[in-house]
Scaffold this motif. Structure first.
Motif, PDB file in Angstrom:
ATOM      1  N   UNK A 174      38.612  51.414  -3.948  1.00 29.12           N
ATOM      2  CA  UNK A 174      38.288  52.485  -3.006  1.00 29.12           C
ATOM      3  C   UNK A 174      37.872  53.743  -3.759  1.00 29.12           C
ATOM      4  N   UNK A 175      36.692  54.255  -3.441  1.00 27.95           N
ATOM      5  CA  UNK A 175      36.174  55.459  -4.088  1.00 27.95           C
ATOM      6  C   UNK A 175      36.229  56.667  -3.162  1.00 27.95           C
ATOM      7  N   UNK A 200      49.558  50.510  -3.760  1.00 32.85           N
ATOM      8  CA  UNK A 200      48.761  49.928  -4.825  1.00 32.85           C
ATOM      9  C   UNK A 200      48.698  50.841  -6.029  1.00 32.85           C
ATOM     10  N   UNK A 201      47.496  51.180  -6.477  1.00 38.83           N
ATOM     11  CA  UNK A 201      47.306  51.965  -7.692  1.00 38.83           C
ATOM     12  C   UNK A 201      46.431  53.175  -7.412  1.00 38.83           C
ATOM     13  N   UNK A 245      41.038  54.633  -6.294  1.00 41.71           N
ATOM     14  CA  UNK A 245      42.239  53.947  -5.824  1.00 41.71           C
ATOM     15  C   UNK A 245      41.985  52.451  -5.756  1.00 41.71           C
ATOM     16  N   UNK A 246      43.039  51.689  -5.972  1.00 36.61           N
ATOM     17  CA  UNK A 246      43.036  50.253  -5.724  1.00 36.61           C
ATOM     18  C   UNK A 246      44.156  49.973  -4.737  1.00 36.61           C
ATOM     19  N   UNK A 297      37.105  46.341 -20.427  1.00 32.73           N
ATOM     20  CA  UNK A 297      37.177  47.300 -21.522  1.00 32.73           C
ATOM     21  C   UNK A 297      36.015  48.290 -21.491  1.00 32.73           C
ATOM     22  N   UNK A 298      34.872  47.885 -20.969  1.00 37.36           N
ATOM     23  CA  UNK A 298      33.688  48.731 -21.036  1.00 37.36           C
ATOM     24  C   UNK A 298      33.780  49.951 -20.129  1.00 37.36           C
ATOM     25  N   UNK A 299      34.446  49.819 -18.972  1.00 38.01           N
ATOM     26  CA  UNK A 299      34.558  50.964 -18.065  1.00 38.01           C
ATOM     27  C   UNK A 299      36.001  51.328 -17.741  1.00 38.01           C
ATOM     28  N   UNK A 300      36.957  50.578 -18.312  1.00 36.30           N
ATOM     29  CA  UNK A 300      38.388  50.840 -18.171  1.00 36.30           C
ATOM     30  C   UNK A 300      38.906  50.592 -16.756  1.00 36.30           C
ATOM     31  N   UNK A 301      38.116  49.924 -15.921  1.00 39.02           N
ATOM     32  CA  UNK A 301      38.526  49.596 -14.565  1.00 39.02           C
ATOM     33  C   UNK A 301      38.951  48.133 -14.486  1.00 39.02           C
TER      34      UNK A 301
END
Length: 422
Positions: free
Chosen positions: A42-43, A214-215, A256-257, A317-321
């Protein structure tokens, strides 16, 4: 009920086994269907895109990054030269200043370090800082008698500790906030009134567990400097200035996740750099071996087994998501009062608490083993864990250590113990 009453009354190569309850030591674990655990990305919030709201704030406020905050620490911690409290296998650590040691309404919970953020242990990428982060939540009823001693819940704060010179650690608190629009259509932000029981630093992103939801994700490249005169105001005030309850900096949520599958109690979170790819793991707290899904409004489809679980999601790893919104592994763990879980190769570590007057414990079990063993004693009121590999070339110890922290006023320490218990 206060968050302490609600929440305190109550991360891995493939999980083939996990630690058992304190007595007996025999582990009871079972791999379960990981596909039942999922998240949605969620953005936005109810006011718009996080990115747009943050961009709006940037037109009103001075934007800084975490390195600016670290360079401007304003409090001094006390370096620990010996093991505090009941801690065994002590390696290093510090205690807060007198005010933060004694304050009853701010409660420390989560810990992560720049050895989570980057493999060499230094922040930022290519930088030289050795940093510890700690999350705190505001408790309006610290004595737990059902009557609030403090009427204003100030939400969550994050402490950035400059540990580059370990003998002279310094730190600064910042307020965690959610960007919003005010009733008059102005860019603003609100406090986040959650528990923040566990945190994970990965690259520029900070992951914070939201117990029922969640996160939450925060970008450490984007903080804002605010006015400090009003200690009971958060966001845009009637005088036209922005405040963060007296703190000089606020850190706005950026993503958010949300839990979307089977209910999961997001109690604590940890990073595993030995999995392929890197992954994060989330664990659940239970007061007596059964997780409570009735004390709050949980995101998700329905409750599953109430046995505490550890669930893994792969990271990009490339975008840390997150690399995938569906969990890659899940296991049930017959262990009550888990406050933190980390893993390294095929060994899993758990911090287990035992109340305000009894020492905590660091326990471990190897993949495929049937018996959990105690590695060492931890402090009274032990909380979150963070694994710090000896391979962190820029911030290396002679052997791998595990960071922990303790929560009770007068007994608050942030420290690392030898991962092998030696």
């Amino acid at each position: 009920m206060t968050r302490r009453t609600i929440l305190k009354g109550l991360t891995a190569a493939p999980f083939a086994a996990a630690a058992g309850s304190l007595i007996p030591t025999v582990a009871e674990a079972a791999t379960i269907n990981a596909g039942q655990f999922s998240l949605t990305s969620r953005s936005t919030n109810g006011y718009g895109e996080f990115a747009d709201l943050t961009a709006g704030l940037a037109t009103k406020l001075t934007k800084v990054d975490a390195t600016t905050v670290i360079a401007g620490t304003n409090r001094s911690a006390t370096h620990l030269t010996s093991a505090p409290s009941t801690v065994e296998a002590f390696s290093t650590g510090f205690a807060w200043d007198g005010g933060d040691q004694a304050v009853d309404y701010w409660i420390p919970q989560g810990v992560t370090t720049s050895a989570d953020a980057y493999g060499n242990g230094l922040y930022p990428a290519g930088g030289t800082n050795r940093v510890v982060l700690v999350s705190w939540y505001f408790e309006t009823d610290p004595d737990g008698d059902g009557t609030d001693e403090y009427s204003l819940d100030k939400g969550l704060r994050l402490t950035l500790v400059d540990y580059t010179t370990s003998t002279k650690p310094t730190y600064r608190h910042v307020l965690l906030v959610e960007p919003v629009m005010s009733d008059t259509g102005e860019y603003s932000f609100n406090p986040i009134r959650k528990h923040a029981g566990g945190i994970l630093w990965y690259g520029n992103l900070l992951y914070v567990v939201d117990t029922y939801k969640g996160l939450r994700v925060f970008d450490l490249n984007t903080l804002f400097k605010v006015a400090t005169a009003e200690v009971d105001v958060c966001g845009l005030h009637t005088d036209g200035s922005y405040y963060g309850y007296g703190y000089q900096y606020v850190l706005p949520q950026s993503h958010a996740y949300d839990n979307a599958g089977t209910y999961l109690r997001y109690t604590t979170i940890g990073l595993d750099r030995t999995s392929t790819p890197d992954s994060l793991v989330v664990s659940e707290y239970s007061k007596s071996g059964a997780v409570d899904y009735t004390d709050g409004t949980f995101n998700g489809t329905a409750p599953g087994t109430t046995t505490p679980k550890v669930v893994r999601w792969n990271l990009d790893y490339t975008n840390r998501q997150l690399a995938s919104l569906t969990a890659s592994e899940a296991v049930t763990v017959a262990q009550e009062k888990i406050q933190g879980v980390v893993s390294h190769n095929s060994k899993y570590y758990l911090s287990t608490s035992a109340g305000p007057s009894t020492k905590g414990s660091l326990r471990t079990v190897n993949s495929g083993a049937s018996t959990a063993t105690t590695v060492c004693d931890l402090a009274i009121g032990c909380e979150d864990l963070s694994f710090h590999s000896s391979g962190a070339s820029g911030w290396a110890y002679s052997e791998s250590v595990i960071w922990n922290l303790s929560e009770y006023a007068g007994k608050r320490y942030v420290y690392a113990v030898h991962a092998d218990g030696s």
